[in-house]
Design a protein around this motif. Sequence first.
Motif, PDB file in Angstrom:
ATOM      1  N   ALA B  32     -11.258   0.102  -4.105  1.00  0.00           N
ATOM      2  CA  ALA B  32     -10.330   0.989  -3.675  1.00  0.00           C
ATOM      3  C   ALA B  32      -9.631   0.605  -3.845  1.00  0.00           C
ATOM      4  CB  ALA B  32     -11.332   0.875  -1.710  1.00  0.00           C
ATOM      5  N   ARG B  33      -8.843  -0.988  -3.715  1.00  0.00           N
ATOM      6  CA  ARG B  33      -7.393  -1.619  -3.865  1.00  0.00           C
ATOM      7  C   ARG B  33      -7.000  -0.669  -4.676  1.00  0.00           C
ATOM      8  NH1 ARG B  33      -8.760  -6.397  -0.853  1.00  0.00           N
ATOM      9  NH2 ARG B  33     -10.749  -6.701  -2.407  1.00  0.00           N
ATOM     10  N   MET B  34      -7.642  -0.813  -5.994  1.00  0.00           N
ATOM     11  CA  MET B  34      -7.190  -0.084  -7.434  1.00  0.00           C
ATOM     12  C   MET B  34      -6.982   1.385  -7.590  1.00  0.00           C
ATOM     13  SD  MET B  34      -9.236  -1.917 -11.017  1.00  0.00           S
ATOM     14  CE  MET B  34     -10.806  -1.384  -9.720  1.00  0.00           C
ATOM     15  N   HIS B  35      -7.180   2.097  -6.835  1.00  0.00           N
ATOM     16  CA  HIS B  35      -6.627   3.289  -6.308  1.00  0.00           C
ATOM     17  C   HIS B  35      -5.455   3.504  -5.521  1.00  0.00           C
ATOM     18  CE1 HIS B  35     -10.491   6.201  -6.738  1.00  0.00           C
ATOM     19  NE2 HIS B  35     -11.418   4.749  -6.963  1.00  0.00           N
ATOM     20  N   ALA B  36      -5.153   2.261  -5.004  1.00  0.00           N
ATOM     21  CA  ALA B  36      -4.362   2.363  -4.008  1.00  0.00           C
ATOM     22  C   ALA B  36      -3.186   1.690  -4.728  1.00  0.00           C
ATOM     23  CB  ALA B  36      -4.260   1.438  -2.504  1.00  0.00           C
ATOM     24  N   ALA B  37      -3.596   1.097  -5.534  1.00  0.00           N
ATOM     25  CA  ALA B  37      -2.548   0.398  -6.630  1.00  0.00           C
ATOM     26  C   ALA B  37      -1.914   1.312  -7.526  1.00  0.00           C
ATOM     27  CB  ALA B  37      -3.163  -0.820  -6.886  1.00  0.00           C
ATOM     28  N   THR B  38      -2.717   2.577  -8.463  1.00  0.00           N
ATOM     29  CA  THR B  38      -2.264   3.340  -9.539  1.00  0.00           C
ATOM     30  C   THR B  38      -1.673   4.292  -9.013  1.00  0.00           C
ATOM     31  OG1 THR B  38      -4.865   3.607  -9.207  1.00  0.00           O
ATOM     32  CG2 THR B  38      -4.271   2.485 -10.907  1.00  0.00           C
ATOM     33  N   VAL B  78      -5.128   3.536 -17.528  1.00  0.00           N
ATOM     34  CA  VAL B  78      -6.238   2.689 -19.188  1.00  0.00           C
ATOM     35  C   VAL B  78      -6.507   1.222 -18.605  1.00  0.00           C
ATOM     36  CG1 VAL B  78      -6.415   1.491 -21.079  1.00  0.00           C
ATOM     37  CG2 VAL B  78      -5.454   3.804 -20.969  1.00  0.00           C
ATOM     38  N   GLY B  79      -5.465   1.012 -18.057  1.00  0.00           N
ATOM     39  CA  GLY B  79      -5.845  -0.278 -17.026  1.00  0.00           C
ATOM     40  C   GLY B  79      -6.313  -0.764 -16.268  1.00  0.00           C
ATOM     41  N   GLY B  84     -11.465  -1.830 -13.954  1.00  0.00           N
ATOM     42  CA  GLY B  84     -12.816  -1.921 -12.755  1.00  0.00           C
ATOM     43  C   GLY B  84     -14.008  -2.543 -13.732  1.00  0.00           C
ATOM     44  N   ARG B  85     -13.478  -1.912 -15.312  1.00  0.00           N
ATOM     45  CA  ARG B  85     -14.921  -2.130 -15.593  1.00  0.00           C
ATOM     46  C   ARG B  85     -15.267  -3.899 -15.617  1.00  0.00           C
ATOM     47  NH1 ARG B  85     -15.099  -1.422 -21.700  1.00  0.00           N
ATOM     48  NH2 ARG B  85     -13.414  -2.545 -22.329  1.00  0.00           N
ATOM     49  N   ALA B  86     -14.113  -4.348 -15.748  1.00  0.00           N
ATOM     50  CA  ALA B  86     -14.418  -5.829 -15.692  1.00  0.00           C
ATOM     51  C   ALA B  86     -14.717  -6.566 -14.472  1.00  0.00           C
ATOM     52  CB  ALA B  86     -13.155  -6.619 -16.593  1.00  0.00           C
TER      53      ALA B  86
END
Lengths: 87, 118, 178
Positions: B32-38, B78-79, B84-86
Amino acid sequence: MIELATTAALAGIGVAAGLCVLALVRGRSLADRVVALDLLLVMVVSGIAVGSARTGDGTYLDVLVVAALLGFVGTVTVARFIERRGA
Amino acid sequence: MADVIASVLLLVGSALAVLAGVGLHRFPDVFARMHAATKPATLGLVLLLTGAAMQAEAAGDVAKLLLVVALQFLTAPVGAHMIGRAAYRAGTELSPDTVVDELAGVDVQGREPGARPS
Amino acid sequence: MIPRAVRVVVLAAMWIALWERFSIANLLGGVAVGLALVLAFPPDRRGTYTVRPLPAARFLGYFAWKLLEASAIVAWEIVTPRNRINEGIVAIPISGVSEGLTTIVANAISLTPGTLTLEVVERPTVLYVHVLHLRDVDAVRTEVRYLEALAIRAFARAEPGGPGSTSARRSRPSPPAS
Protein backbone atom coordinates in the motif's frame (compact mmCIF):
# COMPACT_ATOMS: atom_id res chain seq x y z
CA MET A 1 3.40 35.76 -8.26
CA ILE A 2 5.73 33.19 -9.61
CA GLU A 3 8.22 33.93 -6.85
CA LEU A 4 5.59 33.06 -4.28
CA ALA A 5 4.66 29.90 -6.10
CA THR A 6 8.23 28.66 -6.34
CA THR A 7 8.82 29.42 -2.68
CA ALA A 8 5.69 27.57 -1.69
CA ALA A 9 6.57 24.68 -3.97
CA LEU A 10 10.05 24.43 -2.52
CA ALA A 11 8.63 24.50 0.98
CA GLY A 12 6.24 21.70 0.09
CA ILE A 13 9.01 19.66 -1.47
CA GLY A 14 11.11 20.22 1.62
CA VAL A 15 8.33 18.96 3.87
CA ALA A 16 7.86 15.92 1.67
CA ALA A 17 11.58 15.21 1.69
CA GLY A 18 11.59 15.48 5.46
CA LEU A 19 8.79 12.95 5.64
CA CYS A 20 10.78 10.64 3.39
CA VAL A 21 13.80 10.90 5.66
CA LEU A 22 11.56 10.15 8.61
CA ALA A 23 10.24 7.07 6.85
CA LEU A 24 13.80 6.08 6.05
CA VAL A 25 14.85 6.34 9.67
CA ARG A 26 11.75 4.58 10.90
CA GLY A 27 12.65 1.78 8.48
CA ARG A 28 10.14 -0.97 8.95
CA SER A 29 11.83 -3.13 6.37
CA LEU A 30 14.39 -2.88 3.61
CA ALA A 31 11.67 -2.54 1.00
CA ASP A 32 10.24 0.39 2.94
CA ARG A 33 13.60 2.08 3.04
CA VAL A 34 14.22 1.74 -0.65
CA VAL A 35 10.76 3.09 -1.44
CA ALA A 36 11.48 6.06 0.82
CA LEU A 37 14.84 6.59 -0.90
CA ASP A 38 13.23 6.47 -4.31
CA LEU A 39 10.72 9.07 -3.25
CA LEU A 40 13.49 11.16 -1.75
CA LEU A 41 15.27 11.14 -5.08
CA VAL A 42 12.09 12.28 -6.81
CA MET A 43 11.92 15.13 -4.30
CA VAL A 44 15.52 16.10 -4.98
CA VAL A 45 14.91 16.13 -8.72
CA SER A 46 11.79 18.25 -8.28
CA GLY A 47 13.62 20.58 -5.95
CA ILE A 48 16.43 21.17 -8.40
CA ALA A 49 13.98 21.77 -11.22
CA VAL A 50 11.89 24.28 -9.25
CA GLY A 51 15.06 25.95 -7.99
CA SER A 52 16.34 26.37 -11.51
CA ALA A 53 12.99 27.81 -12.54
CA ARG A 54 13.25 30.29 -9.72
CA THR A 55 16.71 31.55 -10.58
CA GLY A 56 16.44 31.06 -14.31
CA ASP A 57 19.77 29.26 -14.25
CA GLY A 58 19.67 25.95 -16.04
CA THR A 59 23.12 24.74 -15.12
CA TYR A 60 22.00 21.94 -12.87
CA LEU A 61 19.45 20.34 -15.11
CA ASP A 62 21.94 17.83 -16.45
CA VAL A 63 22.10 16.48 -12.94
CA LEU A 64 18.39 15.73 -13.09
CA VAL A 65 18.63 13.37 -16.01
CA VAL A 66 21.54 11.50 -14.49
CA ALA A 67 19.91 11.38 -11.07
CA ALA A 68 16.65 10.03 -12.45
CA LEU A 69 18.41 7.26 -14.33
CA LEU A 70 20.76 6.33 -11.54
CA GLY A 71 17.92 6.34 -9.05
CA PHE A 72 16.10 3.83 -11.15
CA VAL A 73 19.18 1.64 -11.47
CA GLY A 74 19.68 1.77 -7.72
CA THR A 75 16.07 0.84 -7.04
CA VAL A 76 16.21 -2.15 -9.35
CA THR A 77 19.52 -3.28 -7.85
CA VAL A 78 18.19 -3.18 -4.31
CA ALA A 79 15.04 -4.96 -5.46
CA ARG A 80 17.10 -7.84 -6.80
CA PHE A 81 19.06 -7.87 -3.58
CA ILE A 82 15.85 -8.15 -1.60
CA GLU A 83 14.77 -11.04 -3.74
CA ARG A 84 17.89 -12.91 -2.95
CA ARG A 85 18.48 -12.05 0.66
CA GLY A 86 15.08 -11.18 2.05
CA ALA A 87 13.75 -7.81 3.20
CA MET B 1 -1.14 34.12 -18.07
CA ALA B 2 1.62 31.59 -18.44
CA ASP B 3 2.78 32.64 -15.01
CA VAL B 4 -0.58 31.80 -13.51
CA ILE B 5 -0.67 28.37 -15.09
CA ALA B 6 2.90 27.67 -14.02
CA SER B 7 2.13 28.77 -10.46
CA VAL B 8 -0.90 26.51 -10.26
CA LEU B 9 1.11 23.58 -11.60
CA LEU B 10 3.84 24.19 -9.06
CA LEU B 11 1.44 24.43 -6.15
CA VAL B 12 -0.57 21.35 -7.05
CA GLY B 13 2.61 19.42 -7.76
CA SER B 14 4.12 20.22 -4.40
CA ALA B 15 0.85 19.37 -2.66
CA LEU B 16 0.94 15.96 -4.32
CA ALA B 17 4.54 15.53 -3.20
CA VAL B 18 3.57 16.22 0.40
CA LEU B 19 0.71 13.77 0.07
CA ALA B 20 3.09 11.12 -1.18
CA GLY B 21 5.33 11.74 1.80
CA VAL B 22 2.45 11.48 4.22
CA GLY B 23 1.23 8.34 2.50
CA LEU B 24 4.52 6.66 3.29
CA HIS B 25 3.61 6.83 6.94
CA ARG B 26 -0.11 6.27 6.84
CA PHE B 27 -0.53 2.97 5.10
CA PRO B 28 -0.22 -0.27 7.04
CA ASP B 29 1.52 -2.41 4.47
CA VAL B 30 4.56 -2.23 2.19
CA PHE B 31 2.50 -2.69 -0.95
CA ALA B 32 0.00 0.00 0.00
CA ARG B 33 2.89 2.32 0.74
CA MET B 34 4.20 1.74 -2.74
CA HIS B 35 0.86 2.82 -4.15
CA ALA B 36 1.22 6.01 -2.19
CA ALA B 37 4.81 6.51 -3.25
CA THR B 38 4.41 6.03 -6.96
CA LYS B 39 1.12 7.51 -8.09
CA PRO B 40 0.96 10.95 -6.50
CA ALA B 41 4.74 11.25 -6.71
CA THR B 42 4.82 10.64 -10.45
CA LEU B 43 1.98 13.01 -11.13
CA GLY B 44 3.49 15.56 -8.76
CA LEU B 45 6.82 15.34 -10.54
CA VAL B 46 5.14 15.76 -13.90
CA LEU B 47 3.26 18.85 -12.74
CA LEU B 48 6.25 20.40 -11.01
CA LEU B 49 8.58 19.88 -13.92
CA THR B 50 6.00 21.09 -16.41
CA GLY B 51 5.54 24.21 -14.33
CA ALA B 52 9.29 24.66 -14.19
CA ALA B 53 9.55 24.08 -17.93
CA MET B 54 7.05 26.86 -18.52
CA GLN B 55 9.30 29.18 -16.57
CA ALA B 56 12.51 28.09 -18.23
CA GLU B 57 14.12 30.53 -20.58
CA ALA B 58 16.31 28.36 -22.75
CA ALA B 59 14.92 25.76 -25.11
CA GLY B 60 17.54 23.30 -23.94
CA ASP B 61 16.23 23.54 -20.40
CA VAL B 62 12.70 22.76 -21.48
CA ALA B 63 13.94 19.78 -23.47
CA LYS B 64 15.84 18.40 -20.50
CA LEU B 65 12.90 18.81 -18.16
CA LEU B 66 10.57 17.05 -20.58
CA LEU B 67 13.16 14.31 -20.95
CA VAL B 68 13.15 13.78 -17.20
CA VAL B 69 9.35 13.62 -17.24
CA ALA B 70 9.41 10.96 -19.93
CA LEU B 71 12.06 8.98 -18.05
CA GLN B 72 10.06 9.12 -14.86
CA PHE B 73 7.01 7.76 -16.65
CA LEU B 74 9.03 4.89 -17.97
CA THR B 75 10.94 4.02 -14.83
CA ALA B 76 8.58 4.65 -11.92
CA PRO B 77 6.13 1.80 -12.58
CA VAL B 78 8.92 -0.62 -13.35
CA GLY B 79 10.75 0.28 -10.15
CA ALA B 80 7.61 -0.08 -8.05
CA HIS B 81 6.83 -3.41 -9.68
CA MET B 82 10.30 -4.75 -9.02
CA ILE B 83 10.25 -3.80 -5.38
CA GLY B 84 6.75 -5.18 -4.94
CA ARG B 85 7.74 -8.41 -6.57
CA ALA B 86 10.90 -8.68 -4.52
CA ALA B 87 9.07 -7.91 -1.30
CA TYR B 88 6.44 -10.52 -2.03
CA ARG B 89 8.98 -13.14 -3.00
CA ALA B 90 10.99 -12.40 0.11
CA GLY B 91 7.97 -13.25 2.18
CA THR B 92 6.85 -9.86 3.42
CA GLU B 93 3.69 -10.17 5.45
CA LEU B 94 0.59 -8.59 4.05
CA SER B 95 -1.44 -6.34 6.27
CA PRO B 96 -4.29 -7.92 8.23
CA ASP B 97 -6.77 -6.00 6.10
CA THR B 98 -5.99 -8.17 3.12
CA VAL B 99 -9.08 -9.71 1.67
CA VAL B 100 -7.89 -11.92 -1.12
CA ASP B 101 -4.52 -13.33 -2.01
CA GLU B 102 -4.51 -15.26 -5.22
CA LEU B 103 -0.76 -15.25 -5.55
CA ALA B 104 -0.02 -17.42 -2.54
CA GLY B 105 1.37 -20.74 -3.56
CA VAL B 106 1.43 -20.04 -7.25
CA ASP B 107 4.50 -21.35 -8.92
CA VAL B 108 6.28 -18.50 -10.65
CA GLN B 109 9.14 -19.65 -12.82
CA GLY B 110 10.03 -22.58 -10.67
CA ARG B 111 10.02 -20.77 -7.39
CA GLU B 112 7.11 -20.31 -5.07
CA PRO B 113 6.59 -16.70 -4.04
CA GLY B 114 6.58 -16.35 -0.31
CA ALA B 115 9.15 -19.07 0.17
CA ARG B 116 12.52 -17.97 1.39
CA PRO B 117 15.19 -18.71 -1.21
CA SER B 118 17.68 -21.05 0.29
CA MET C 1 14.17 -1.58 -40.14
CA ILE C 2 11.58 1.00 -39.20
CA PRO C 3 11.69 0.35 -35.43
CA ARG C 4 15.44 0.64 -35.53
CA ALA C 5 15.25 3.94 -37.38
CA VAL C 6 12.71 5.21 -34.86
CA ARG C 7 15.01 4.24 -32.01
CA VAL C 8 17.93 6.03 -33.63
CA VAL C 9 15.79 9.15 -34.05
CA VAL C 10 14.66 9.06 -30.41
CA LEU C 11 18.21 8.58 -29.15
CA ALA C 12 19.50 11.37 -31.38
CA ALA C 13 16.76 13.66 -30.06
CA MET C 14 17.80 12.85 -26.48
CA TRP C 15 21.41 13.58 -27.35
CA ILE C 16 20.52 16.92 -28.86
CA ALA C 17 18.35 17.77 -25.85
CA LEU C 18 21.26 17.09 -23.53
CA TRP C 19 23.63 19.23 -25.53
CA GLU C 20 21.09 22.04 -25.59
CA ARG C 21 21.94 23.26 -29.05
CA PHE C 22 20.50 22.07 -32.30
CA SER C 23 23.58 22.24 -34.53
CA ILE C 24 24.83 20.03 -37.32
CA ALA C 25 27.59 18.68 -35.11
CA ASN C 26 25.10 17.70 -32.43
CA LEU C 27 22.78 16.13 -34.95
CA LEU C 28 25.54 14.02 -36.47
CA GLY C 29 26.85 13.12 -33.03
CA GLY C 30 23.36 12.10 -31.94
CA VAL C 31 22.80 9.93 -34.97
CA ALA C 32 26.23 8.34 -34.54
CA VAL C 33 25.62 7.53 -30.87
CA GLY C 34 22.12 6.32 -31.65
CA LEU C 35 23.35 4.04 -34.39
CA ALA C 36 26.10 2.68 -32.17
CA LEU C 37 23.64 1.86 -29.40
CA VAL C 38 21.03 0.33 -31.66
CA LEU C 39 23.62 -1.84 -33.37
CA ALA C 40 25.08 -2.91 -30.06
CA PHE C 41 21.67 -3.75 -28.57
CA PRO C 42 19.47 -4.88 -31.42
CA PRO C 43 15.74 -4.78 -30.75
CA ASP C 44 14.01 -8.07 -30.25
CA ARG C 45 12.47 -9.37 -33.46
CA ARG C 46 9.39 -10.64 -31.75
CA GLY C 47 8.71 -7.35 -30.10
CA THR C 48 7.97 -5.21 -33.11
CA TYR C 49 4.69 -3.41 -32.94
CA THR C 50 2.98 -0.64 -34.79
CA VAL C 51 1.57 2.61 -33.53
CA ARG C 52 -1.81 3.67 -34.82
CA PRO C 53 -2.27 7.34 -33.98
CA LEU C 54 -5.95 7.59 -33.16
CA PRO C 55 -6.26 4.49 -30.96
CA ALA C 56 -2.93 5.37 -29.39
CA ALA C 57 -4.27 8.81 -28.53
CA ARG C 58 -7.34 7.18 -27.03
CA PHE C 59 -5.17 4.85 -24.96
CA LEU C 60 -2.95 7.67 -23.77
CA GLY C 61 -5.94 9.85 -22.98
CA TYR C 62 -7.58 7.14 -20.91
CA PHE C 63 -4.28 6.45 -19.22
CA ALA C 64 -3.72 10.12 -18.37
CA TRP C 65 -7.22 10.39 -16.96
CA LYS C 66 -6.66 7.29 -14.87
CA LEU C 67 -3.40 8.69 -13.57
CA LEU C 68 -5.18 11.83 -12.37
CA GLU C 69 -7.91 9.72 -10.82
CA ALA C 70 -5.29 7.56 -9.10
CA SER C 71 -3.62 10.51 -7.45
CA ALA C 72 -6.96 11.94 -6.40
CA ILE C 73 -8.01 8.64 -4.84
CA VAL C 74 -4.76 8.20 -2.97
CA ALA C 75 -4.94 11.81 -1.79
CA TRP C 76 -8.46 11.23 -0.51
CA GLU C 77 -7.38 8.10 1.26
CA ILE C 78 -4.57 9.92 2.99
CA VAL C 79 -6.66 12.86 4.08
CA THR C 80 -9.68 11.02 5.45
CA PRO C 81 -9.05 10.04 9.06
CA ARG C 82 -10.25 6.47 8.94
CA ASN C 83 -8.65 4.43 6.26
CA ARG C 84 -10.81 1.55 5.20
CA ILE C 85 -8.36 -0.30 3.08
CA ASN C 86 -9.17 -3.78 1.96
CA GLU C 87 -6.16 -4.90 0.02
CA GLY C 88 -5.95 -7.93 -2.11
CA ILE C 89 -3.94 -9.62 -4.80
CA VAL C 90 -5.95 -10.58 -7.83
CA ALA C 91 -5.03 -12.91 -10.68
CA ILE C 92 -5.99 -11.44 -14.03
CA PRO C 93 -5.54 -13.55 -17.15
CA ILE C 94 -5.05 -11.41 -20.21
CA SER C 95 -4.57 -12.38 -23.81
CA GLY C 96 -0.82 -12.23 -24.14
CA VAL C 97 -0.38 -10.97 -27.66
CA SER C 98 3.28 -10.16 -27.29
CA GLU C 99 5.72 -9.48 -24.53
CA GLY C 100 5.91 -5.83 -25.46
CA LEU C 101 2.18 -5.40 -25.14
CA THR C 102 2.12 -7.24 -21.82
CA THR C 103 4.82 -4.89 -20.64
CA ILE C 104 2.80 -1.86 -21.70
CA VAL C 105 -0.30 -3.11 -19.91
CA ALA C 106 1.60 -4.12 -16.77
CA ASN C 107 3.26 -0.73 -16.56
CA ALA C 108 0.03 1.13 -17.24
CA ILE C 109 -1.66 -0.85 -14.47
CA SER C 110 0.94 0.30 -11.99
CA LEU C 111 -0.11 3.89 -12.56
CA THR C 112 -3.89 3.46 -12.61
CA PRO C 113 -5.94 3.92 -9.48
CA GLY C 114 -5.40 1.38 -6.79
CA THR C 115 -3.51 -1.23 -8.77
CA LEU C 116 0.10 -2.33 -8.81
CA THR C 117 1.47 -5.20 -10.85
CA LEU C 118 3.29 -7.71 -8.70
CA GLU C 119 3.97 -10.71 -10.88
CA VAL C 120 3.74 -11.49 -14.55
CA VAL C 121 3.48 -15.11 -15.59
CA GLU C 122 3.89 -16.01 -19.24
CA ARG C 123 2.06 -18.68 -21.22
CA PRO C 124 -0.77 -18.42 -20.26
CA THR C 125 -0.29 -14.75 -19.58
CA VAL C 126 -1.57 -13.90 -16.14
CA LEU C 127 -0.98 -10.69 -14.26
CA TYR C 128 -1.02 -10.73 -10.49
CA VAL C 129 -2.11 -7.31 -9.42
CA HIS C 130 -2.18 -5.85 -5.94
CA VAL C 131 -5.30 -3.79 -5.46
CA LEU C 132 -5.78 -1.15 -2.82
CA HIS C 133 -9.57 -1.08 -2.51
CA LEU C 134 -10.82 -4.49 -3.31
CA ARG C 135 -14.54 -4.34 -3.46
CA ASP C 136 -15.22 -6.45 -6.49
CA VAL C 137 -12.66 -8.72 -8.07
CA ASP C 138 -14.46 -8.88 -11.37
CA ALA C 139 -14.56 -5.12 -11.68
CA VAL C 140 -10.78 -5.04 -11.50
CA ARG C 141 -10.53 -7.70 -14.17
CA THR C 142 -12.89 -5.80 -16.45
CA GLU C 143 -10.89 -2.63 -15.93
CA VAL C 144 -7.64 -4.29 -16.85
CA ARG C 145 -9.11 -6.03 -19.87
CA TYR C 146 -10.46 -2.73 -21.12
CA LEU C 147 -7.01 -1.22 -20.78
CA GLU C 148 -5.56 -4.13 -22.64
CA ALA C 149 -8.15 -3.87 -25.39
CA LEU C 150 -7.26 -0.22 -25.91
CA ALA C 151 -3.58 -1.09 -26.00
CA ILE C 152 -4.11 -3.86 -28.52
CA ARG C 153 -6.05 -1.56 -30.79
CA ALA C 154 -3.31 0.98 -30.52
CA PHE C 155 -0.16 -1.04 -30.68
CA ALA C 156 -0.58 -4.64 -31.72
CA ARG C 157 0.92 -5.95 -34.89
CA ALA C 158 -1.67 -6.69 -37.53
CA GLU C 159 -1.26 -10.43 -37.82
CA PRO C 160 -3.94 -12.16 -39.86
CA GLY C 161 -6.43 -13.75 -37.50
CA GLY C 162 -4.66 -12.52 -34.37
CA PRO C 163 -6.02 -9.98 -31.91
CA GLY C 164 -4.35 -7.16 -33.74
CA SER C 165 -5.90 -7.85 -37.10
CA THR C 166 -8.32 -5.46 -38.72
CA SER C 167 -11.33 -7.70 -38.28
CA ALA C 168 -10.64 -8.20 -34.60
CA ARG C 169 -10.16 -4.49 -34.14
CA ARG C 170 -13.46 -3.65 -35.69
CA SER C 171 -15.35 -4.19 -32.45
CA ARG C 172 -14.97 -1.19 -30.18
CA PRO C 173 -14.20 -1.95 -26.57
CA SER C 174 -16.66 -0.34 -24.19
CA PRO C 175 -15.46 1.36 -21.02
CA PRO C 176 -16.37 -0.46 -17.84
CA ALA C 177 -19.32 0.94 -15.91
CA SER C 178 -17.80 2.62 -12.88
